[in-house]
Every structure is written in structure tokens, then in C-alpha cells.
Design a protein around this motif. Structure first.
Motif, PDB file in Angstrom:
ATOM      1  N   ALA A   1      -5.651   5.570 -10.061  1.00 15.28           N
ATOM      2  CA  ALA A   1      -5.488   4.419  -9.578  1.00 15.28           C
ATOM      3  C   ALA A   1      -6.585   3.702  -9.841  1.00 15.28           C
ATOM      4  CB  ALA A   1      -5.464   4.406  -8.111  1.00 15.28           C
TER       5      ALA A   1
ATOM      6  N   GLU B   1      -9.032   1.186   0.521  1.00 15.02           N
ATOM      7  CA  GLU B   1      -8.247   2.225   1.217  1.00 15.02           C
ATOM      8  C   GLU B   1      -6.934   2.752   0.477  1.00 15.02           C
ATOM      9  OE1 GLU B   1      -5.505   4.312   3.890  1.00 15.02           O
ATOM     10  OE2 GLU B   1      -4.965   2.490   2.729  1.00 15.02           O
ATOM     11  N   THR B   2      -6.264   2.076  -0.308  1.00 15.17           N
ATOM     12  CA  THR B   2      -5.300   2.653  -0.989  1.00 15.17           C
ATOM     13  C   THR B   2      -5.439   3.271  -2.242  1.00 15.17           C
ATOM     14  OG1 THR B   2      -4.020   0.378  -0.321  1.00 15.17           O
ATOM     15  CG2 THR B   2      -3.066   1.619  -2.170  1.00 15.17           C
TER      16      THR B   2
ATOM     17  N   SER C   1       0.937  -1.186   0.073  1.00 13.20           N
ATOM     18  CA  SER C   1      -0.090  -0.044  -0.021  1.00 13.20           C
ATOM     19  C   SER C   1       0.756   1.347   0.055  1.00 13.20           C
ATOM     20  CB  SER C   1      -0.917   0.069   1.285  1.00 13.20           C
ATOM     21  OG  SER C   1      -1.815   1.161   1.381  1.00 13.20           O
TER      22      SER C   1
ATOM     23  N   ALA D   1      -6.886   6.432  -1.097  1.00 11.70           N
ATOM     24  CA  ALA D   1      -5.800   7.386  -0.622  1.00 11.70           C
ATOM     25  C   ALA D   1      -4.929   8.209  -1.991  1.00 11.70           C
ATOM     26  CB  ALA D   1      -4.971   6.769   0.159  1.00 11.70           C
ATOM     27  N   ILE D   2      -4.719   7.271  -2.945  1.00  8.79           N
ATOM     28  CA  ILE D   2      -3.970   7.721  -4.138  1.00  8.79           C
ATOM     29  C   ILE D   2      -4.743   8.845  -4.970  1.00  8.79           C
ATOM     30  CG2 ILE D   2      -3.125   7.089  -6.707  1.00  8.79           C
ATOM     31  CD1 ILE D   2      -2.672   4.278  -5.371  1.00  8.79           C
ATOM     32  N   LYS D   3      -6.279   8.515  -5.082  1.00  6.86           N
ATOM     33  CA  LYS D   3      -7.085   9.477  -5.863  1.00  6.86           C
ATOM     34  C   LYS D   3      -7.556  10.757  -4.923  1.00  6.86           C
ATOM     35  CE  LYS D   3      -9.659   6.332  -8.545  1.00  6.86           C
ATOM     36  NZ  LYS D   3     -10.952   5.480  -8.762  1.00  6.86           N
TER      37      LYS D   3
ATOM     38  N   GLY E   1       1.801   6.409  -6.836  1.00  4.67           N
ATOM     39  CA  GLY E   1       0.569   7.517  -7.477  1.00  4.67           C
ATOM     40  C   GLY E   1       1.197   8.971  -7.237  1.00  4.67           C
ATOM     41  N   THR E   2       1.873   9.233  -6.406  1.00  5.96           N
ATOM     42  CA  THR E   2       2.354  10.612  -6.224  1.00  5.96           C
ATOM     43  C   THR E   2       3.478  10.836  -7.221  1.00  5.96           C
ATOM     44  OG1 THR E   2       2.214  10.470  -3.909  1.00  5.96           O
ATOM     45  CG2 THR E   2       3.576  12.054  -4.552  1.00  5.96           C
TER      46      THR E   2
ATOM     47  N   VAL F   1      -3.849  -1.010  -8.449  1.00 12.83           N
ATOM     48  CA  VAL F   1      -3.786  -1.669  -6.792  1.00 12.83           C
ATOM     49  C   VAL F   1      -4.363  -3.001  -6.906  1.00 12.83           C
ATOM     50  CG1 VAL F   1      -4.377  -0.900  -4.611  1.00 12.83           C
ATOM     51  CG2 VAL F   1      -3.957   0.697  -6.311  1.00 12.83           C
TER      52      VAL F   1
ATOM     53  N   ASP G   1       7.842   3.236   4.076  1.00 11.15           N
ATOM     54  CA  ASP G   1       8.434   4.348   3.378  1.00 11.15           C
ATOM     55  C   ASP G   1       9.768   4.195   3.104  1.00 11.15           C
ATOM     56  OD1 ASP G   1       5.811   5.029   3.165  1.00 11.15           O
ATOM     57  OD2 ASP G   1       6.160   7.058   4.153  1.00 11.15           O
TER      58      ASP G   1
ATOM     59  N   LYS H   1       0.792   4.010  -3.104  1.00 12.47           N
ATOM     60  CA  LYS H   1       0.752   5.472  -2.789  1.00 12.47           C
ATOM     61  C   LYS H   1       1.882   6.307  -3.497  1.00 12.47           C
ATOM     62  CE  LYS H   1      -2.015   4.398   1.215  1.00 12.47           C
ATOM     63  NZ  LYS H   1      -2.161   4.154   2.708  1.00 12.47           N
TER      64      LYS H   1
END
Ligand SMILES: NC(=O)c1ccc[n+]([C@@H]2O[C@H](COP(=O)([O-])OP(=O)(O)OC[C@H]3O[C@@H](n4cnc5c(N)ncnc54)[C@H](O)[C@@H]3O)[C@@H](O)[C@H]2O)c1
Length: 251
Positions: free
Chosen positions: A55, A43-44, A20, A47-49, A27-28, A35, A220, A24
Motif C-alpha cells: 500500500a 490507519e488503512t 478503507s 492495516a494493509i501492510k 490488499g488482501t 490509498v 464489507d 483493505k
């Protein structure tokens, strides 16, 4: 920075934890992220959208060729041919430790099926799409347990050794097709799953003591190395294994 701008990137096991976090991050970086997980990926994807990324969530068991074929169709329909694949799905965080002589053959087979065969199946399923794209980047997730012979989950350690071998063979066989294959070996990482497992909680303090950089490793911490392996910056690197573990092992 948008280092993965418009690249179609598939992440397996991306409902939570390391997968996840990486989805993310991709996506950034401007990727069109597919996904996937055996569980819900809402959830993932949300969060990206929510930060303006792109996503598509797909429920997919990495050991099901039907699921994999359906994912490739959905990805191509939404975003076009796939360029990057992160084979992250794995059984680890839920495994309780015990001596190998107490492991059943069924436990052994399940871990091998998901952790090794799953990566093989997803890669095989995604390859025609990468060939249509004309280039590809594949990153497999191994584990630092291979280097110290982790105690209490021999099936898991063996599976992650298999991932290193598989990475090297894939790299050799795909080198002429503009596709690189590398793997990353994380150290013990504070993920959703490891926080829930008391056996892994106990391993935290000694693991940190053996690192050069004496702190917890977080999902991360994997973003930099894996993003690098997905970009053209790593185009002449294939078949390699990168340790991301705060300097615990130095090979
Ligand atoms: N957390 C660590 O300390 C650590 C260290 C080294 C390597 N790894 C590896 O990193 C990867 C992710 O680990 P994590 O800690 O985030 O684990 P996790 O258990 O939190 O996440 C794994 C994800 O994979 C999914 N999954 C499981 N079986 C699947 C299947 N058959 N098909 C599709 N999805 C499936 C799960 O639903 C889950 O969302 C695993 O391959 C693990 O072996 C983890």
C-alpha cells in the motif's frame, strides 16, 4: 485468493468507512493499493501492510487537479501504471438532514463539487495512466437514496443520481479503450461516519424493515460486488449499476 494480484488499484476517500474497508480487501486480494484521502490514510495503509499487503498512502483532495497529478506520479513511481479506480470519496455521513428550501447554494455546490465533479476529475487524471497500462476498471459509488428520493439531503441524492449518469457516459466513451466503468449503489451502510450522525441512526430500523435480508449493511458487504467489477470476470460488463442493499430495491 489473490484475484487482484499485482493490479495497481486507486481508492479515493479511503481513510475510513467504506473506502478503507475496500482498500483493505483489495490488499488482501494481492493488489498494490494506492490509498488516498483528504485526511490521513495511515490507519488503512498500516492495516494493509500489517497483513503483508502492498500500500501507498497519498493525501489527495478529489477536487484538486494538482493533488490528482501528484498522486498519479507517486503511484506510477511506486507501482507502475494504474489499472483500477474506485471513486468512493464523497460527502454523506456528515450531512445533517433538512428540507431542500433550507439548503444554501454553498452547501449544494460543495456536495456537487466533491461527489460528482471529484469523480470526473480523478477519472480524467487517472486515464492517461490506464491507457499506458492498456486496460482499466473504474467503479463509481452511487447510493440507494436515488431510488426512493431520500428526504432531507436533496443535494446528496441529486449528486448520486449524477454519478449514475456519469458512469453511463464514461462507459460509452471508454468502451473502445479496454476500460470498463460501472457503479455500485449501496444501501444505508453502518460506516464510521453514519454511526456518528444521529439522523442516519434513526433511519436504520425502517431501512432494515424494508430489506429482504433483515440486518444492518456493513462496508464489507460491498467487497464481493466491487472486487468482481475490478477483475477480468466482468470484462464484458460496462455502464451498469449494481444495487447492493440486502434486496431493498429490485430493478
Ligand atoms: N454509508 C452509507 O450509508 C452510504 C450509502 C450509500 C453510498 N455511500 C457512499 O459511499 C462513500 C463512502 O461513504 P462512507 O459512509 O464511508 O463515508 P465517510 O464519511 O465515512 O467516508 C468518506 C471519506 O471520503 C473522504 N473525503 C471527503 N471529501 C473528500 C475530498 N474532497 N477528497 C478526498 N477525500 C474526501 C473523507 O475524508 C472520508 O474518509 C460515499 O461516496 C458515500 O456517499 C455511503
Amino acid at each position: 485468493m489473490e484475484r487482484l494480484k499485482d493490479k495497481v488499484v486507486v481508492v479515493t476517500g479511503a481513510a475510513r468507512g467504506i473506502g478503507s474497508a475496500l482498500a483493505k480487501a483489495f490488499g488482501t486480494e494481492g493488489a498494490k493499493v494506492v490509498v488516498t484521502d483528504i485526511n490521513t490514510t495511515a490507519e488503512t495503509v498500516d492495516a494493509i501492510k500489517s497483513v503483508g499487503g502492498q500500500a501507498l498512502g497519498v493525501t489527495m483532495d478529489v477536487t484538486s487537479n494538482d493533488d490528482i497529478a501528484a498522486m498519479v506520479r507517486a503511484a506510477e513511481e511506486a507501482f507502475g501504471p494504474i489499472e483500477c479506480l474506485l471513486n468512493n470519496a464523497g460527502l454523506f455521513a456528515n450531512i445533517r438532514l433538512k428540507p431542500f428550501w433550507e439548503l444554501s447554494e454553498d452547501e449544494w455546490d460543495l456536495v456537487m463539487r466533491v461527489n460528482v465533479r471529484g469523480g470526473f476529475q480523478v477519472t480524467k487524471g487517472v486515464l492517461p495512466s490506464m491507457r499506458r497500462r492498456g486496460r482499466g476498471k473504474i467503479v463509481n459509488i452511487s447510493s440507494g437514496t436515488v431510488f426512493h428520493g431520500g428526504v432531507g439531503h436533496m443535494h446528496y441524492v441529486t449528486s448520486k443520481g449524477g454519478v449514475i449518469g456519469m458512469t453511463r457516459s464514461m462507459a460509452r466513451e471508454l468502451g473502445g479503450q479496454n476500460i470498463t466503468v460501472n457503479c455500485v449503489a449501496p444501501g444505508l451502510t453502518e460506516s464510521d461516519g453514519t454511526r456518528e450522525n444521529p439522523d442516519l441512526h434513526v433511519a436504520r430500523a425502517p431501512t432494515i424493515a424494508n430489506r429482504s435480508i433483515k440486518r444492518d449493511m456493513l462496508p464489507d458487504d460491498l467487497i464481493g460486488a466491487i472486487t468482481f467489477l475490478m477483475t477480468s470476470d466482468s470484462d464484458f460488463i460496462t455502464g451498469q449499476m449494481i444495487n447492493v442493499d440486502g434486496g431493498r430495491y429490485m430493478y
